[in-house]
Structure formats: structure tokens, C-alpha cells
Design an enzyme around this catalytic site. Structure first.
Site, PDB file in Angstrom:
ATOM      1  N   GLU A 149       0.846  -1.195   0.000  1.00 21.82           N
ATOM      2  CA  GLU A 149       0.000   0.000   0.000  1.00 21.82           C
ATOM      3  C   GLU A 149       0.882   1.246   0.000  1.00 21.82           C
ATOM      4  O   GLU A 149       1.658   1.464   0.929  1.00 21.82           O
ATOM      5  CB  GLU A 149      -0.904   0.027   1.242  1.00 21.82           C
ATOM      6  CG  GLU A 149      -1.898  -1.114   1.332  1.00 21.82           C
ATOM      7  CD  GLU A 149      -3.219  -0.807   0.643  1.00 21.82           C
ATOM      8  OE1 GLU A 149      -3.352   0.319   0.099  1.00 21.82           O
ATOM      9  OE2 GLU A 149      -4.104  -1.672   0.669  1.00 21.82           O
ATOM     10  N   LYS A 150       0.723   2.061  -1.032  1.00 23.09           N
ATOM     11  CA  LYS A 150       1.477   3.312  -1.142  1.00 23.09           C
ATOM     12  C   LYS A 150       0.514   4.501  -1.049  1.00 23.09           C
ATOM     13  O   LYS A 150      -0.576   4.460  -1.598  1.00 23.09           O
ATOM     14  CB  LYS A 150       2.249   3.360  -2.470  1.00 23.09           C
ATOM     15  CG  LYS A 150       2.857   4.728  -2.800  1.00 23.09           C
ATOM     16  CD  LYS A 150       3.816   5.223  -1.726  1.00 23.09           C
ATOM     17  CE  LYS A 150       4.171   6.693  -1.940  1.00 23.09           C
ATOM     18  NZ  LYS A 150       4.801   7.287  -0.741  1.00 23.09           N
TER      19      LYS A 150
END
Length: 856
Positions: free
Chosen positions: A340-341
Site C-alpha cells: 500500500e502506497k
């Protein structure tokens, strides 16, 4: 195997435990003036043509690579460097095809077609001998032999020596989370073009399957969900959507040892595993060991090297069987991992950090050589041995320090059975069996009756039972034992009260079919069952003129419930429908409608949208003979309009998505094909009360032997004896109020049958007649679309302070011993929200004071 109910801290790099390093691994951004190393950006990679400097470490993937100039760069094909901006689906497809056309190391294909007709293109990169059609077919066949515990070990060892492991890289399952696509394309390019040892280290013993976008319709629309409104990172086990179904079928052809699922989030940092607890109990130790001890440390090292902020071990769990990490882990014994960015950063930064995480992981896999396949094979054999012994994996904690409050019981499970002696349930049984078979589970049919001394039906006590011939038998003694337990369990045994998603998904309960388990040593006379066809729903009677009114275009709950309904009507029930708006209702459009279904949504939003004219039109249409069917929160609209005698109150329980057995009145037309009981997916719904004659479906009373909950529940006694469905006559019309969503994610087939009966079935022969009821509203608090934090009263002030610091809006529900905060996230999911996950994490630190935390 570790002791039940105890923490099992997997060891990370340096020999320290995850529990000990929980705080230390929360890396922060570099301090002002810090000089951090940086991997080469896409432009630098495209321009490089020389080998890494002599001072670089061997096979360092983050130095300027040597490249094969015959493989085109993104700029050559689509006119930009990857990371300049988010590429379009068309550009992604074009560039993938260009790389595949230019490199003999790459082949391409289409694994599915989206709802709107877009292809899901993938590439396979590896040695030329492996990526030919014949080579890939042979690899898939050999992997199938490795998955089979009955394959002789000598043959398995020989197979492993001559074949690659399979590493998957996938992005963009949520359409508005774009950078996984662009990073996956960059990785594809470098694997195809690099001529240095960094690429060779990966491709010497592996092939990499690159699926840049899993949701092309959502990417084009910039929406989280697909065209129907499904969150496809919740759809993996059910496989209702074509995008998911084609992807899982491709995974069966090339089963992975690693599956990377690259996302974005609202939170301003980067997440990669280790995951938060809870972790589903029956995931094998091998993929967890890879996640925690191989890939997690590799990414920690890479991110530390470049001073990239990241966090591990909170928010994202490995529990519900609908994710792109939990299904590869449980169904394929792969290291399934969610990345997850932060979605708020520039495209160049998002792509760069996704690239670092992906390449660091692939490099770590490459360094393992054939150990991956050896260990992967051994995990299937171990699963089979557990199945022979009837041994369930225990609940374990891999990150949290809190105690396990709900251990897996000390029971022996060697067999599951599905009954086939109710003709009304043929479709539902067939659907469950087909789903099992399409995940490579062996299913058998009894050819003779079988007496089972300890047959334990779902939610019932054990008793000696003779199962008739034709019953389906699913032995646990098979390589897919973990998946069998995940799909056929009676309960998921949530270890402690933190929920990222629903806590129950047992396939027999979802479809409301009879079945059970046994731990006895049995020798059934049975034959293998041929692959079942997709069942067809039979619709009795004439189809009505059907309308669907979606209350909101922005609320998560409304979008998804309406999408689930439309898909079910189009693809399963086969009922044509007309989408209506509030303005059309006010203008008289109901004159052409016999039945109106209103999916989940806010009653106040609905009332405001209708206005006085719309409210009057809807009221008169019902009283003149129309049939109004409302789902979940939208049912409150009937009370606002005076169309029901039922009342409701706020839930004081914490039930975050669990299956509760309900009792069905056999005299009601809603019961046709359903039976005397069913299983409702309850998720913080309002608690309804109506007269007995208006309650065809109710929750069992206290002490009733029907009472059973699969999944987590706290304070569930509030539901005893209350109404799950209300069915009343209103003038010449009828109102059917479902207190829950009977078509939840389009996988609750058992209660969807009630919905079908409500739409197409006859009116009750006798039911409560609503008189001229006065319109009314209640100050009850909805938890739909909301984060829930429930704590003991002594911790309420601390939670209030956490929320106040964020300027959060929350309704408070108090009950004896519990204070529950229902936090408004503005209709967004916790993934999309900038601080919801951080508040949930801070609240979780209250330890025993926490009753439940639920993220929508």
C-alpha cells in the site's frame, strides 16, 4: 505445530522477534538535510547502457543496469517515462504488447474480459524455453504434480530440479489506485531488457507473471470498484466478477509461490508485510515464514537503504478469504502480500516506491533458488498429513502482544459432508461444490449410505447419523486441506476483536445448505465427482416490472449494495430491471413499475432526494398496490413515510460481519426453497421489532437451540427474538423490509433466495395490515459506512480525545459496560481515508479496554 492460544512471534532479520521490533520497524521520513541513497528513476534506467560500477555490491538491482536496446522503453511506445503520470489502460496494454513483441523472454495473453469488455492483459517473462505455450503448459502440469501429496517424493524432487518457481506481480485491483500498474510495467521492462546479474538472479530459476491492472474499468473511471460496483479485493473466493474469475483461473494454471498485490491508500506512508493480526488460523506456516522472514526483511532493508518511510504490522490483516493476499496464501500456499502506497504523493514517487518494493521482493525470491519449490511442495504434503490426522491449525499471533481470546477449539476434523437430499437446494449445493472444485479440491459422492458416529451439523450438536447415498464427501486429507477448512468451516475463530473486514464466510452457511463434519476414521464408498456446471437460478412465476432505486452515488454502502443487486439480477436471477432516480419517482415513473427494490442507503438522504412530491408519490404507489422492498438502512425510509408498523433501534452489539442463523416462518411466501432456517450476514444493522404476523424471519429467542453465530459477536443478546425481515400489507400494496442485506456481496445465496421470493413470489395469504400510520423517525445511529470503536467505559475519554484530535465526527452509542463510537468517514473506506487507520491503530493500543474495532 505450536501451542494453542499462544503468541507465535516469527523471527525477523537479526534474530529479533516481530513483537520486539514492532516499534523499531515504524520507520519515519529522513530528517531535514539527510542524504539518502536513491534507486535510479525510470528515465535513468532507460538511458543506462553500461554495467554497474565495480564498487556496487554483486547483483545490486538498484544501480544503473546494462540494458538490451532492442527492448523498447515506455517513452519509445507511449511517449512518456513510467512515473511521469499515471498511464491509461490503453497505454498499459500497448506497452505490455510492445515489450512482449520485442523480447523472446516475454509472452503475453488475456486472462479475462472486464464487465465493460476491456481485456485483462498479462505478460510472462522468463527464459525462452519456459515461456513458450508448450513450456508454460508443461510447467503448469508439473506444478500440479507438486501440489499433489501422492506424487512420489523422488519424482517431485526431479521435477523441482528442472523447473522454475512462479512469481506473480499484480496491480490496480482498485481502479483509482494506479501506481501498481506503472511499477509493474517498469519491472516487466527491466526483467526483459536487463542483461546484468540482477535480472538473471531472478530469471535463472523463476518466471514472473505480470498483471498490470486487475480492474481496467475502474482505472478508466478512476473508481475504487469495477463497473458493477464490486470491491474486487473482497471477491476472491466468490469469484462473481469476470475479472476475478479469470485471474483465479490463471492462478490455477500457473500456481504461485509469491503473489504481490500493489495498492494505494489514503495514509501518508508505505505499507508492506509483516501483516497485522489476526491471521486466519489455517494458513500454512511456509507462506507465513516467507512473508515474515524472507520478503519482509528484504523490503525493510531496501526501504531503509533509501530512507523511504514505511510501516509494518498494523491495519492490514491476513484473515478474510476475499483478498489478494489471503487467497493466494490459503488456496495456493503462496506468499500473498499486499503493498500500500500513499495515493497523495506524485506519480513519480508512487511508482518509484512500488518499484523498490516489488524488485526487492523478486530479488529475495531469486536468491532462494529451488528452495521455494521444495518448501512449497512440502507444505502441501504437510497439509495432507494434517488432514489425515484431522488436525486444525491453531490461532496464533504474529505481531500483536494482546492475548488470544478465542482459540481454535481442540476438535478433530477429518471429513466434511454436504447433504443433497433436499431438491430445493440443488442450485446452492452445486454452487458450493463447483467453487471447491475450481480451487482444486477433491469432492466425492457417496455411492452407499454411510453411518457417521459423530456427525456434527452446522451449529448443532454431534449425533450418530446415517448419510444417504448421493451425499457429497470432502476429505480433509488432501493438499488443499487449508482451503477446505477455510471454505467449509463452521466458524472462523477470530482470535481477538480487531476486524478489517467481515469475520464469517462459510460456504455452506452462505448458501444455506445442510452439511457438517466428522472426526471419525471412516471409509466411505464414494466416487470422484465430475466438475459441476455453473447452476442456473430458476425463477417461478411471471417476472414483474421491476425498478431499482440507488439512493446515493457517493456512499460506499449504497454504491456497493446497488451494484451487488444489479449483478445478481442480471447474472443470476435473470430479471430485467429499470434504474430509477428520486426525480423520476417524484415525476410519476412508478406508474410503470410493479416492484421497487431500494438497496442499502441513508433514509434521510432518500427522503431529502424525494422531496415532498416524491414522498407522496411513493406512499400512494404502495397503497395503490405497489410492492416496496428495502434492504438494510434504506428500510428506515418506510418508517419516515408511515409505511410500516415496525420500529427500530441502534445496535449496541458489536457484530462486524458475522453469519447468524434466523428462523423462517414456513407459512410465508418468502420461505419457498429456503426452509425453516437460514443465515443472515449481520454487520452492525439496526435492530427491528414488529408484530409476530409481520415477522416472517426472526432472530431466535434466548435459549432457542437455533441460536448460533459464525464469526465474532459481542453483546449479541440484543438480537434475541427481534425481526430480521418485516412483511406487511399497506392498503392494496405490500412492504418487505430486510433488516440486513440479503444479497451481501452477491455471495449470500441462501438469503438471496428470500429476496427472489419477495420480488417474484405471491403475497402472503394473511399478514399484518398497516393502517394510516403516522410518519416518524428515530434518533437511532447507523454504523453503515462507519468506523466503529467500542471500548469499556473507562477508556471512552481516551477514544474521544483521539477523535477530537482529528476533528472527527462520531455518534456515540452507550450500553451496559460498552461505549461505542460510530465514526463518520464521509462515505469512504478506511483504505481511502487519510487518518482512519491511524486512529484505529491508536485505539487498539488500549488493549483489554477494547471491545471491538471495525474498519469499513
Amino acid at each position: 505445530m505450536h501451542g494453542r492460544g499462544t503468541a507465535h512471534p516469527i523471527r525477523l532479520a537479526g534474530g529479533l522477534t516481530a513483537l520486539a521490533l514492532a516499534a523499531a520497524l515504524l520507520v519515519t521520513a529522513p530528517t531535514a538535510g539527510a542524504q539518502a541513497a536513491s534507486p535510479p528513476g525510470p528515465a535513468a534506467v532507460a538511458a543506462a547502457s553500461v554495467a554497474p560500477a565495480a564498487s556496487a555490491e554483486p547483483c545490486d538491482p538498484f544501480t544503473a543496469p546494462s540494458l538490451d536496446a532492442s527492448v523498447p522503453t515506455a517513452r519509445d511506445v507511449i511517449g512518456i517515462d513510467l512515473g511521469d503520470r499515471d498511464v491509461t489502460t490503453q497505454e498499459s496494454d500497448a506497452y505490455l504488447g510492445a515489450v512482449a513483441d520485442a523480447s523472446p523472454k516475454v509472452t503475453q495473453g488475456v486472462l479475462a474480459t472486464s464487465v465493460q469488455g476491456r481485456p485483462l492483459r498479462y505478460a510472462v517473462v522468463g527464459q525462452e524455453k519456459w515461456v513458450t505455450p508448450a513450456g508454460l503448459e508443461r510447467i503448469g502440469r508439473d506444478l500440479g504434480r507438486l501440489r499433489d501429496p501422492k506424487t512420489p517424493e523422488a519424482q517431485a524432487s526431479q521435477t523441482i530440479r528442472s523447473m522454475p518457481s512462479i512469481l506473480w506481480v499484480a496491480g490496480n485491483v482498485h481502479g483509482g489506485e494506479e501506481s501498481g500498474t506503472d511499477a509493474a510495467l517498469r519491472v516487466l521492462y527491466e526483467l526483459a531488457a536487463r542483461t546484468d546479474c540482477a535480472a538473471d538472479e531472478i530469471l535463472d530459476d523463476a518466471i514472473v507473471v505480470v498483471l498490470p491492472t486487475q480492474n481496467p474499468d475502474g482505472r478508466e473511471a478512476d473508481t475504487r470498484r469495477n463497473a458493477y460496483g464490486f470491491d474486487m479485493n473482497r471477491d476472491w473466493f466468490a469469484r462473481t466478477q469476470p475479472e476475478t474469475d479469470g485471474k483465479v483461473e490463471m492462478l490455477r494454471k500457473l500456481p504461485p509461490q509469491l503473489f504481490i498485490d500493489a495498492h494505494e491508500m489514503g495514509r501518508a506512508t508505505y505499507f508492506f508485510p509483516p501483516n497485522a493480526d489476526p491471521v486466519y488460523h489455517d494458513i500454512g506456516e511456509t507462506p507465513l515464514d516467507w512473508i515474515y522472514n524472507l520478503y519482509g526483511p528484504a523490503m525493510q532493508e531496501a526501504f531503509g537503504r533509501f530512507s523511504i518511510p514505511y510501516f509494518n504490522g498494523d491495519v492490514y490483516d491476513l484473515f478474510y478469504m476475499g483478498y489478494g493476499d489471503s487467497v493466494p496464501a490459503t488456496g495456493f500456499n503462496a506468499a500473498g502480500m499486499t503493498f500500500e502506497k500513499s495515493s497523495g504523493d506524485p506519480a513519480s514517487q508512487r511508482v518509484q516506491e512500488q518499484y523498490v518494493a516489488i524488485w526487492a521482493t523478486l530479488s529475495a525470491a531469486g536468491a532462494k533458488d529451488d528452495d521455494l519449490l521444495t518448501q512449497w511442495r512440502a507444505e502441501h504434503v504437510k497439509a495432507y498429513e494434517q488432514g489425515v490426522a484431522g488436525e486444525l491449525e491453531p490461532n496464533q499471533l504474529y505481531w500483536e502482544g494482546a492475548p488470544i481470546t478465542n482459540p481454535v477449539p481442540d476438535i478433530t476434523v477429518k471429513h466434511y459432508f454436504l447433504r443433497t437430499d433436499d431438491p430445493a437446494k440443488t442450485e446452492e449445493v452445486q454452487r458450493v461444490v463447483r467453487r471447491l472444485q475450481r480451487m482444486d479440491v477433491d469432492v466425492f459422492r457417496l455411492v452407499r449410505p454411510l453411518t457417521v458416529p459423530d456427525y456434527t451439523p452446522y451449529g448443532r450438536p454431534a449425533a450418530s447419523t446415517t448419510l444417504p447415498a448421493g451425499t457429497y464427501w470432502i476429505p480433509m486429507a488432501q493438499g488443499q486441506k487449508h482451503w477446505v477448512q477455510a471454505m467449509l468451516n463452521e466458524d472462523t475463530y477470530v482470535p481477538f476483536p480487531y476486524f478489517y473486514d467481515v469475520t464469517a464466510w462459510s460456504s455452506p452457511l452462505l448458501e444455506n445448505i445442510a452439511g457438517g463434519r466428522s472426526g471419525a476414521d471412516l471409509k466411505p464408498q464414494a466416487a470422484p465427482l465430475a466438475l459441476q456446471a455453473e447452476p442456473v437460478t430458476a425463477v417461478a412465476g411471471a417476472a414483474p416490472r421491476l425498478g431499482v432505486w440507488q439512493i446515493s452515488a457517493t456512499s460506499t454502502g449504497s454504491i456497493e449494495s446497488a451494484g451487488w443487486l444489479r449483478w445478481w439480477l442480471d447474472n443470476r436471477a435473470g430479471l430485467k430491471h429499470t434504474d430509477l432516480t428520486a426525480a423520476q419517482i417524484a415525476a410519476g415513473a412508478l406508474a410503470d413499475i410493479d416492484v421497487l427494490v431500494v438497496p442499502n442507503g441513508s433514509d434521510s438522504t432518500a427522503s431529502n432526494a424525494l422531496g415532498a412530491a416524491g414522498r407522496a408519490a411513493l406512499d400512494q404507489w404502495v397503497r395503490d398496490g405497489g410492492r416496496l422492498i428495502t434492504l438494510r438502512d434504506s428500510s428506515r425510509l418506510a418508517t419516515r413515510l408511515g409505511l410500516t408498523s415496525a420500529s427500530y433501534t441502534s445496535p449496541t452489539s458489536d457484530i462486524p460481519g458475522s453469519l447468524i442463523r434466523v428462523e423462517v416462518d414456513p407459512a410465508s411466501p418468502l420461505s419457498a426453497g429456503v426452509g425453516d432456517t437460514a443465515w443472515a450476514m449481520y454487520e452492525y444493522e439496526f435492530v427491528w421489532s414488529a408484530a409476530a404476523g409481520a415477522t416472517p424471519v426472526r432472530y431466535p429467542a434466548a435459549g432457542d437451540p437455533d441460536w448460533f453465530i459464525s464469526g465474532f459477536a459481542e453483546g449479541e443478546e440484543q438480537l434475541h427474538g427481534t425481526s430480521a425481515v418485516v412483511d406487511e400489507r399497506v392498503g392494496d400494496g405490500r412492504v418487505v423490509l430486510f433488516g440486513f442485506d440479503p444479497n451481501y456481496r452477491a455471495f449470500t445465496g441462501g438469503t438471496a433466495r428470500m429476496l427472489l421470493n419477495a420480488i417474484t413470489g405471491p403475497d402472503p395469504s394473511a399478514s399484518v395490515q398497516v393502517g394510516a400510520a403516522a410518519p416518524r423517525s428515530t434518533a437511532a445511529v447507523s454504523a453503515s459506512d462507519r468506523m466503529v470503536i467500542s471500548v469499556r467505559p473507562g477508556a471512552a475519554d481516551r477514544v474521544q480525545a483521539l477523535l477530537a484530535a482529528r476533528g472527527a465526527s462520531a455518534d456515540v452509542v452507550r450500553s451496559p459496560g460498552v461505549v461505542s463510537f460510530r465514526v463518520d468517514l464521509g462515505g469512504r473506506t478506511a483504505d481511502e481515508h487519510p487518518w482512519a487507520q491511524e486512529v484505529a491503530l491508536d485505539a487498539a493500543k488500549l488493549g483489554p479496554q477494547v471491545v471491538a474495532i471495525r474498519l469499513p
